[in-house]
Design a protein around this motif. Structure first.
Motif, mmCIF file in Angstrom:
data_model
loop_
_atom_site.group_PDB
_atom_site.id
_atom_site.type_symbol
_atom_site.label_atom_id
_atom_site.label_comp_id
_atom_site.label_asym_id
_atom_site.label_seq_id
_atom_site.Cartn_x
_atom_site.Cartn_y
_atom_site.Cartn_z
ATOM 1 N N SER A 85 3.796 7.958 -3.425
ATOM 2 C CA SER A 85 3.728 7.994 -4.784
ATOM 3 C C SER A 85 4.151 9.373 -5.380
ATOM 4 O O SER A 85 4.580 9.374 -6.407
ATOM 5 C CB SER A 85 2.097 7.688 -5.147
ATOM 6 O OG SER A 85 1.640 7.854 -6.497
ATOM 7 N N SER A 86 3.817 10.424 -4.475
ATOM 8 C CA SER A 86 4.068 11.717 -5.232
ATOM 9 C C SER A 86 5.833 11.962 -5.203
ATOM 10 O O SER A 86 6.137 12.664 -6.235
ATOM 11 C CB SER A 86 3.526 12.985 -4.119
ATOM 12 O OG SER A 86 3.979 14.109 -4.507
ATOM 13 N N SER A 90 -4.944 6.484 7.185
ATOM 14 C CA SER A 90 -3.676 7.134 7.503
ATOM 15 C C SER A 90 -2.602 6.546 6.554
ATOM 16 O O SER A 90 -1.851 7.177 5.899
ATOM 17 C CB SER A 90 -3.166 6.925 8.921
ATOM 18 O OG SER A 90 -4.161 7.391 10.001
ATOM 19 N N ASN A 91 -2.751 5.123 6.487
ATOM 20 C CA ASN A 91 -1.830 4.648 5.317
ATOM 21 C C ASN A 91 -2.059 5.023 3.947
ATOM 22 O O ASN A 91 -1.040 5.120 3.344
ATOM 23 C CB ASN A 91 -2.080 2.874 5.552
ATOM 24 C CG ASN A 91 -1.299 2.441 6.859
ATOM 25 O OD1 ASN A 91 -0.751 3.106 7.578
ATOM 26 N ND2 ASN A 91 -1.793 1.149 6.984
ATOM 27 N N GLN A 92 -3.335 5.176 3.569
ATOM 28 C CA GLN A 92 -3.451 5.786 2.198
ATOM 29 C C GLN A 92 -2.871 7.280 1.979
ATOM 30 O O GLN A 92 -2.365 7.432 1.259
ATOM 31 C CB GLN A 92 -4.914 5.782 1.956
ATOM 32 C CG GLN A 92 -5.261 6.183 0.458
ATOM 33 C CD GLN A 92 -4.661 5.170 -0.387
ATOM 34 O OE1 GLN A 92 -5.025 4.225 -0.403
ATOM 35 N NE2 GLN A 92 -3.765 5.754 -1.359
ATOM 36 N N THR A 93 -2.775 7.728 3.003
ATOM 37 C CA THR A 93 -2.065 9.126 3.122
ATOM 38 C C THR A 93 -0.369 9.090 2.990
ATOM 39 O O THR A 93 -0.028 9.739 2.194
ATOM 40 C CB THR A 93 -2.347 10.003 4.465
ATOM 41 O OG1 THR A 93 -3.705 10.305 4.850
ATOM 42 C CG2 THR A 93 -1.409 11.353 4.477
ATOM 43 N N TYR A 94 0.051 8.000 3.615
ATOM 44 C CA TYR A 94 1.305 7.673 3.402
ATOM 45 C C TYR A 94 1.727 7.076 2.072
ATOM 46 O O TYR A 94 2.670 7.552 1.379
ATOM 47 C CB TYR A 94 1.941 6.598 4.475
ATOM 48 C CG TYR A 94 1.757 7.278 6.014
ATOM 49 C CD1 TYR A 94 2.324 8.217 6.257
ATOM 50 C CD2 TYR A 94 1.382 6.257 7.053
ATOM 51 C CE1 TYR A 94 2.082 9.048 7.690
ATOM 52 C CE2 TYR A 94 1.198 6.936 8.097
ATOM 53 C CZ TYR A 94 1.447 7.915 8.697
ATOM 54 O OH TYR A 94 1.376 8.453 9.732
ATOM 55 N N ILE A 142 4.472 0.300 -4.025
ATOM 56 C CA ILE A 142 4.686 0.954 -2.645
ATOM 57 C C ILE A 142 4.004 0.487 -1.643
ATOM 58 O O ILE A 142 2.868 0.235 -1.671
ATOM 59 C CB ILE A 142 4.168 2.358 -2.941
ATOM 60 C CG1 ILE A 142 4.772 3.123 -4.065
ATOM 61 C CG2 ILE A 142 4.544 3.039 -1.552
ATOM 62 C CD1 ILE A 142 4.412 4.558 -4.537
ATOM 63 N N ILE A 143 4.816 0.225 -0.505
ATOM 64 C CA ILE A 143 4.292 -0.407 1.022
ATOM 65 C C ILE A 143 4.521 0.837 1.782
ATOM 66 O O ILE A 143 5.776 1.212 1.953
ATOM 67 C CB ILE A 143 5.124 -1.611 1.273
ATOM 68 C CG1 ILE A 143 4.977 -2.619 -0.093
ATOM 69 C CG2 ILE A 143 4.560 -2.114 2.693
ATOM 70 C CD1 ILE A 143 5.687 -4.028 0.218
ATOM 71 N N SER A 144 3.574 1.124 2.552
ATOM 72 C CA SER A 144 3.744 2.349 3.520
ATOM 73 C C SER A 144 2.930 1.950 4.697
ATOM 74 O O SER A 144 1.700 1.358 4.335
ATOM 75 C CB SER A 144 3.753 3.763 2.997
ATOM 76 O OG SER A 144 4.382 4.600 3.675
ATOM 77 N N GLY A 145 3.152 2.806 5.692
ATOM 78 C CA GLY A 145 2.157 2.495 6.968
ATOM 79 C C GLY A 145 2.912 3.268 8.129
ATOM 80 O O GLY A 145 3.825 4.223 8.295
#
Length: 299
Positions: A49-50, A40-44, A253-256
């Motif tokens: 990134s997009s 899920s985090n990779q999706t975020y 990028i840090i996301s989750g």
């Protein structure tokens, strides 16, 4: 006697097998939950990134549009205001353009019209805030803006001045507050991201949709070591987040997501272990009961 030993041995073997199976199942389920979170985090991360790519690709256009809007407002004043314009008309122009104030000078820098009547007759070079536009008066620059500064107490709002040259000689300087500058510097990128996102450049937070406090990344407790590990948990403002990181050009990028939102912490740390323990106790109780029954039958 032999039968009793066989029964005990059989019970022990069956119990060991069941315990092993239960523990393997717990491990597999927990691993699947962890993998799902990372996925899920990779999706975020991909989503952020997009958004970052869109910002970089459109930077020049957005920057041009931002400055051009300011220069157009100054040009309106240059065309509509003279030294004979009434105070009421000037007030209406300021309101309609959505600016704070303006000054207009002649070729020598003397202010011939202004939203603040007390400035008329003075020289713009005597004002610390406006004298930076001296090159515009000299014809070295046709138009320019001051360095934007954040307006205290207003998130995402910046104050700046824009200056254009007049065809008659002299310049027009406007002072304005705007939230549009956030899009130019990328501060709005994270607002449209799906996950809880922090975008970092040179150690400084460029954009985020999280409440990080006044100290930015430092206040989160996120370290360089955590970022290098790519997957980590951190507690920010009382909420635990499961985050992942990846580089993107000169950015990180840090996301989750908040771990409590998905129930991950509760499932992984409490529910599954407790459920496994209860199952093991029940199974052990049943097996021991069967063993005791068998023993009585043999007696």
């Amino acid at each position: 006697m032999g039968n009793s030993k066989s029964v005990k041995k059989g019970v022990a073997v069956v119990t060991a097998v069941i315990v092993a199976v239960v523990m393997v199942c717990v491990s597999v389920v927990c691993n699947l939950l962890s993998t799902k979170t990372e996925s899920s985090n990779q999706t975020y991360l991909d989503d952020a990134s997009s958004k970052l790519d869109d910002y970089n690709n459109n930077y020049n256009y957005n920057n041009f549009e931002f400055m051009n809007t300011l220069f157009e407002k100054a040009n309106v004043i240059s065309a509509a205001v003279t030294d004979q314009t009434s105070a009421e008309t000037k007030d209406a122009i300021v309101k309609n353009l959505g600016i704070n104030s303006f000054v207009m000078t002649d070729a020598d820098g003397k202010i011939i019209a202004a939203s603040d009547e007390t400035k008329v007759g003075t020289n713009f070079l005597d004002d610390e805030a406006t004298k930076q536009f001296k090159p515009n008066l000299k014809g070295i620059k046709v138009k320019s803006i001051s360095d934007p500064t954040a307006v205290e107490g207003e998130d995402g709002v910046y104050n700046l001045m824009a200056c254009v040259a007049r065809t008659e000689g002299g310049i027009v300087i406007i002072d304005t507050n705007t939230s549009d500058y956030s899009a130019v510097i990328g501060a709005d990128i994270a607002k449209s991201c799906k996950g809880d996102t922090i975008i970092v450049k040179n150690g400084e937070v460029v954009s985020t949709n999280m409440n990080l406090g006044d100290n930015g990344l430092k206040s989160t407790g996120i370290t360089d070591e955590m970022i290098r590990s790519e997957n980590f948990n951190v507690t920010i403002d009382g909420t635990t987040y499961s985050l992942s990181s990846m580089p993107s050009g000169e950015y990180t990028i840090i996301s989750g997501q908040a771990a409590t939102e998905s129930g991950f912490n509760m499932i992984y740390g409490v529910v599954i272990p407790c459920a496994a323990g209860v199952v093991m106790i029940i199974i052990s109780g049943i097996i021991l009961s069967l063993g005791t029954t068998k023993k009585k039958e043999n007696e």
